[in-house]
Write a protein that holds these residues in place. Structure first.
Motif, PDB file in Angstrom:
ATOM      1  N   LYS A 122      10.770  43.754 -49.396  1.00 31.36           N
ATOM      2  CA  LYS A 122      10.241  42.148 -50.276  1.00 31.36           C
ATOM      3  C   LYS A 122       9.487  42.292 -52.012  1.00 31.36           C
ATOM      4  CE  LYS A 122      11.104  39.695 -46.325  1.00 31.36           C
ATOM      5  NZ  LYS A 122      10.113  38.785 -45.760  1.00 31.36           N
ATOM      6  N   SER A 123       9.621  42.075 -52.530  1.00 36.92           N
ATOM      7  CA  SER A 123       9.197  42.074 -54.111  1.00 36.92           C
ATOM      8  C   SER A 123       9.343  40.857 -54.233  1.00 36.92           C
ATOM      9  CB  SER A 123       9.369  43.404 -54.788  1.00 36.92           C
ATOM     10  OG  SER A 123      11.051  42.553 -55.710  1.00 36.92           O
ATOM     11  N   GLY A 124       8.443  39.501 -54.577  1.00 35.07           N
ATOM     12  CA  GLY A 124       8.036  38.940 -55.447  1.00 35.07           C
ATOM     13  C   GLY A 124       7.781  38.510 -57.075  1.00 35.07           C
ATOM     14  N   ASN A 125       8.295  37.062 -57.375  1.00 35.51           N
ATOM     15  CA  ASN A 125       8.608  36.772 -58.625  1.00 35.51           C
ATOM     16  C   ASN A 125       6.969  36.193 -58.925  1.00 35.51           C
ATOM     17  OD1 ASN A 125       9.939  35.979 -60.831  1.00 35.51           O
ATOM     18  ND2 ASN A 125      10.334  33.941 -59.760  1.00 35.51           N
ATOM     19  N   GLY A 126       6.196  36.909 -58.662  1.00 37.86           N
ATOM     20  CA  GLY A 126       4.829  36.777 -59.383  1.00 37.86           C
ATOM     21  C   GLY A 126       4.427  35.946 -58.934  1.00 37.86           C
TER      22      GLY A 126
ATOM     23  N   ASP B 172       8.070  27.049 -51.877  1.00 41.28           N
ATOM     24  CA  ASP B 172       8.964  27.703 -51.734  1.00 41.28           C
ATOM     25  C   ASP B 172      10.502  26.885 -52.906  1.00 41.28           C
ATOM     26  OD1 ASP B 172      11.659  28.943 -52.503  1.00 41.28           O
ATOM     27  OD2 ASP B 172      12.773  27.719 -49.955  1.00 41.28           O
ATOM     28  N   GLY B 173       9.593  26.903 -54.483  1.00 42.58           N
ATOM     29  CA  GLY B 173      10.528  25.907 -55.274  1.00 42.58           C
ATOM     30  C   GLY B 173       9.508  25.365 -55.622  1.00 42.58           C
TER      31      GLY B 173
ATOM     32  N   GLY C  77       7.791  33.443 -54.553  1.00 43.02           N
ATOM     33  CA  GLY C  77       8.570  33.329 -54.001  1.00 43.02           C
ATOM     34  C   GLY C  77       9.481  34.651 -53.808  1.00 43.02           C
ATOM     35  N   ILE C  78      10.640  35.123 -53.486  1.00 44.59           N
ATOM     36  CA  ILE C  78      10.966  36.244 -53.396  1.00 44.59           C
ATOM     37  C   ILE C  78      12.130  36.258 -54.172  1.00 44.59           C
ATOM     38  CG2 ILE C  78      13.009  38.370 -51.704  1.00 44.59           C
ATOM     39  CD1 ILE C  78      11.689  35.885 -49.259  1.00 44.59           C
ATOM     40  N   LEU C  79      11.880  37.238 -54.856  1.00 47.70           N
ATOM     41  CA  LEU C  79      12.760  38.346 -56.131  1.00 47.70           C
ATOM     42  C   LEU C  79      13.641  39.464 -55.787  1.00 47.70           C
ATOM     43  CD1 LEU C  79      12.794  38.192 -59.599  1.00 47.70           C
ATOM     44  CD2 LEU C  79      11.910  39.985 -58.909  1.00 47.70           C
ATOM     45  N   LYS C  80      13.524  40.236 -54.735  1.00 48.52           N
ATOM     46  CA  LYS C  80      14.160  41.321 -54.037  1.00 48.52           C
ATOM     47  C   LYS C  80      13.595  41.132 -52.506  1.00 48.52           C
ATOM     48  CE  LYS C  80      15.625  46.115 -54.917  1.00 48.52           C
ATOM     49  NZ  LYS C  80      15.519  46.481 -56.100  1.00 48.52           N
ATOM     50  N   SER C  81      15.291  41.294 -51.725  1.00 51.02           N
ATOM     51  CA  SER C  81      14.823  41.621 -50.424  1.00 51.02           C
ATOM     52  C   SER C  81      15.229  42.769 -49.758  1.00 51.02           C
ATOM     53  CB  SER C  81      15.273  40.235 -49.815  1.00 51.02           C
ATOM     54  OG  SER C  81      14.167  40.917 -48.230  1.00 51.02           O
ATOM     55  N   GLU C  82      15.370  43.774 -49.442  1.00 49.32           N
ATOM     56  CA  GLU C  82      16.134  44.931 -49.168  1.00 49.32           C
ATOM     57  C   GLU C  82      15.550  45.317 -47.652  1.00 49.32           C
ATOM     58  OE1 GLU C  82      17.240  47.297 -52.073  1.00 49.32           O
ATOM     59  OE2 GLU C  82      18.006  45.798 -53.603  1.00 49.32           O
ATOM     60  N   SER C  83      17.267  45.926 -46.683  1.00 46.59           N
ATOM     61  CA  SER C  83      16.001  46.404 -45.811  1.00 46.59           C
ATOM     62  C   SER C  83      16.614  48.244 -46.222  1.00 46.59           C
ATOM     63  CB  SER C  83      16.606  45.782 -44.269  1.00 46.59           C
ATOM     64  OG  SER C  83      17.710  46.539 -44.672  1.00 46.59           O
ATOM     65  N   ALA C  84      15.705  49.419 -45.367  1.00 47.21           N
ATOM     66  CA  ALA C  84      16.455  50.647 -45.532  1.00 47.21           C
ATOM     67  C   ALA C  84      16.462  51.159 -43.284  1.00 47.21           C
ATOM     68  CB  ALA C  84      15.852  51.382 -46.235  1.00 47.21           C
TER      69      ALA C  84
ATOM     70  N   LEU D  56       6.624  35.350 -49.744  1.00 49.59           N
ATOM     71  CA  LEU D  56       7.620  36.332 -49.318  1.00 49.59           C
ATOM     72  C   LEU D  56       8.168  36.197 -48.357  1.00 49.59           C
ATOM     73  CD1 LEU D  56       5.063  39.194 -50.765  1.00 49.59           C
ATOM     74  CD2 LEU D  56       7.419  38.219 -51.821  1.00 49.59           C
ATOM     75  N   GLY D  57       7.697  35.290 -47.137  1.00 47.30           N
ATOM     76  CA  GLY D  57       8.568  34.825 -46.416  1.00 47.30           C
ATOM     77  C   GLY D  57       8.221  35.850 -44.865  1.00 47.30           C
ATOM     78  N   GLU D  58       6.891  36.344 -45.067  1.00 47.96           N
ATOM     79  CA  GLU D  58       6.454  37.420 -43.935  1.00 47.96           C
ATOM     80  C   GLU D  58       5.710  36.908 -43.022  1.00 47.96           C
ATOM     81  OE1 GLU D  58       6.692  40.925 -43.693  1.00 47.96           O
ATOM     82  OE2 GLU D  58       8.258  39.775 -44.872  1.00 47.96           O
ATOM     83  N   PRO D  59       5.516  37.532 -42.177  1.00 49.46           N
ATOM     84  CA  PRO D  59       5.196  37.019 -40.536  1.00 49.46           C
ATOM     85  C   PRO D  59       3.732  37.036 -40.554  1.00 49.46           C
ATOM     86  CG  PRO D  59       6.141  38.451 -39.809  1.00 49.46           C
ATOM     87  CD  PRO D  59       5.674  38.246 -41.257  1.00 49.46           C
ATOM     88  N   ALA D  60       3.120  37.303 -39.251  1.00 53.82           N
ATOM     89  CA  ALA D  60       1.662  37.512 -38.766  1.00 53.82           C
ATOM     90  C   ALA D  60       2.118  38.205 -38.226  1.00 53.82           C
ATOM     91  CB  ALA D  60       0.680  36.618 -38.515  1.00 53.82           C
ATOM     92  N   LEU D  61       1.315  39.510 -38.278  1.00 53.04           N
ATOM     93  CA  LEU D  61       1.585  40.635 -37.455  1.00 53.04           C
ATOM     94  C   LEU D  61       0.874  41.161 -35.571  1.00 53.04           C
ATOM     95  CD1 LEU D  61       2.188  43.898 -39.729  1.00 53.04           C
ATOM     96  CD2 LEU D  61       3.799  41.861 -38.548  1.00 53.04           C
ATOM     97  N   TYR D  62      -0.866  40.618 -36.214  1.00 49.77           N
ATOM     98  CA  TYR D  62      -1.563  40.173 -35.491  1.00 49.77           C
ATOM     99  C   TYR D  62      -1.367  39.997 -34.251  1.00 49.77           C
ATOM    100  CZ  TYR D  62      -2.963  35.737 -36.502  1.00 49.77           C
ATOM    101  OH  TYR D  62      -2.489  34.256 -38.033  1.00 49.77           O
ATOM    102  N   ASP D  63      -0.320  38.877 -33.847  1.00 47.66           N
ATOM    103  CA  ASP D  63      -0.268  38.537 -32.252  1.00 47.66           C
ATOM    104  C   ASP D  63       1.435  39.245 -31.701  1.00 47.66           C
ATOM    105  OD1 ASP D  63       1.322  37.086 -34.439  1.00 47.66           O
ATOM    106  OD2 ASP D  63       1.058  35.435 -33.237  1.00 47.66           O
TER     107      ASP D  63
END
Length: 435
Positions: free
Chosen positions: A339-343, A242-243, A351-358, A297-304
């Motif tokens: 979430k979409s990344g900035n490259g 991040d940065g 890093g995160i370019l866009k983050s939205e929820s629905a 992208l700030g995502e967690p692990a899912l396996y646990d």
């Protein structure tokens, strides 16, 4: 596919900095003397430009290199000057061979003794799995141990062909200077760019790296110019998830300066942040690569994780990655996070370019779960044997009732159920998160 592209890039860089490779021919059960007497060995020196060869068999020069009973290549010290260059010299005193490397007055000393498995590097004792030997008047040193201790990158290639029936050991040219570039500012400001170097050995210790820090690359290049033409300079871009990014044109300017100055170059990266194992059930390289992208992208692990969660990750070679995470609620609806990344994650971007929820209604959630059942997601193979260059990878993860499943594909085809799951998520993004 980035995995294959990475391999091709490494091979390209290695080909351009490789100094020596030594095919060695020996029977699996043969003794050192039989191998030495009966087998031809040859040395090819590739400097990245001329590709010239020095062939022992062609010149009918003996003694020859050979593989001993421990699988180590034993190399005649007689030909030391033909192989080890870059400011190296050696001396023989009784049964001890001492090799000295001098790069810009930074001294490395390696000593080995005939019939002893102890190698001494700058006073530190290292136990080898073999010993130097003397056959007649010829002294043989264990090439891997000596080369590795002197700072060469050493690896073994198990080539089995009519050309190299016994395999091949090779080691890359000694890197004389390691150059580092990083950014002191989290916002990646050009004013935060710093440059440094270490001589002879790469370092991951920022305090050591910062000892030679400067805001002007010309200060570092002045040190590089003290090296002889053709020396190898490896540039490492240091960054954060991040940065703290280094613009690509800065890195490109460094590599161009190195090349135009008459030096050989290579490139590596080093992330300051510890990358959490967000993906842990694929190959080591793929686990780290995908985990870095998802961590950026700030995502967690899912396996646990607890509950019923699905995640679709789109990981391209060059453009922006994105993830869609669907969490199923007890009432039959679902929460969607996009979430979409900035490259791609790395020293120049991420890093995160866009983050939205629905939200998904009960009907929309049922449609999604029916698709997974129809495509038999939980029984889909984790991976298939299909590779390619560039393109993109998709990762489809699911966790339900404590059971975790992962599917990884490169550019899925229509004969693969992953293709239809990918299309669902692409359409979901267009519908719920339009540009």
């Amino acid at each position: 596919m980035k995995k294959l592209l990475y391999i091709i890039l490494i091979l390209f860089l290695f080909t351009n900095v490789i100094n020596i490779f030594i095919p060695v021919f020996a029977e699996e059960s043969s003794s050192a003397e039989v191998s030495f007497c009966d087998r031809d060995g040859w040395v090819s020196m590739v400097d990245g430009y001329s590709g010239g060869q020095f062939n022992f068999s062609r010149l009918q020069q003996y003694p020859q290199p050979f593989v001993n009973e421990n699988g180590r290549t034993m190399f005649p010290i007689l030909y030391f000057d033909e192989i080890f260059r870059d400011g190296l010299s050696y001396d023989i005193n009784d049964n001890t061979i001492t090799i000295t490397r001098n790069i810009l007055d930074v001294i490395t000393t390696v000593s080995v003794t005939i019939d002893s498995n102890v190698l001494i590097r700058n006073g530190e004792e290292i136990v080898m799995d073999t010993v130097p030997i003397r056959i007649g008047e010829t002294i043989y040193i264990p090439l891997w141990w000596v080369a590795d201790s002197l700072g060469y990158g050493v690896l073994w290639r198990d080539y089995q062909s009519k050309w190299w029936p016994g395999g091949m050991v090779e080691f890359g040219q000694l890197t004389s200077i390691f150059v580092y570039v990083w950014n002191e500012d989290k916002d990646s400001s050009p004013n935060g760019l710093r440059y440094s170097y270490t001589i002879g050995e790469r370092s991951d210790d920022m305090s050591e790296i910062k000892a030679n820090a400067t805001s002007d690359f010309e200060d570092v290049f002045a040190v590089i110019k003290r090296l002889p033409q053709g020396a190898t300079v490896l540039t490492t871009a240091i960054y954060g998830l991040d940065g703290y990014k280094v613009p690509y044109d800065i890195y490109n300017g460094i590599t161009n300066a190195v090349f135009n100055g008459g030096y050989k170059g290579g490139y590596s990266t080093y992330c300051l942040d510890e990358i959490p194992p967000i993906i842990n059930s694929l190959g080591d390289f793929t686990n780290e690569w995908y985990s870095e992208e998802l961590s950026a992208l700030g995502e967690p692990a899912l396996y646990d994780s607890i509950g019923q969660i699905y995640r679709f990750s789109y990981i391209p070679s060059f453009w922006n990655p994105f993830v869609v995470r669907i969490e199923i609620n007890d009432d039959g609806t679902a929460d969607v996070c996009y979430k979409s990344g900035n490259g791609v994650a790395g020293p120049h971007s991420g890093g995160i370019l866009k983050s939205e929820s629905a939200k998904l209604s009960r009907e929309e959630t049922k449609e999604f779960l029916d698709l997974l059942n129809d495509k038999d997601y939980w029984n889909m193979p984790k991976e298939v044997e299909r590779l390619g260059c560039d393109g993109y990878d998709v990762v489809i993860e699911g966790v339900k009732n404590g059971v975790y499943h992962i599917v990884n594909r490169w550019c899925p085809m229509e004969n693969d159920s992953a293709f239809y799951i990918e299309k669902y998520f692409e359409n979901l993004v267009k519908e719920k998160f339009p540009e």
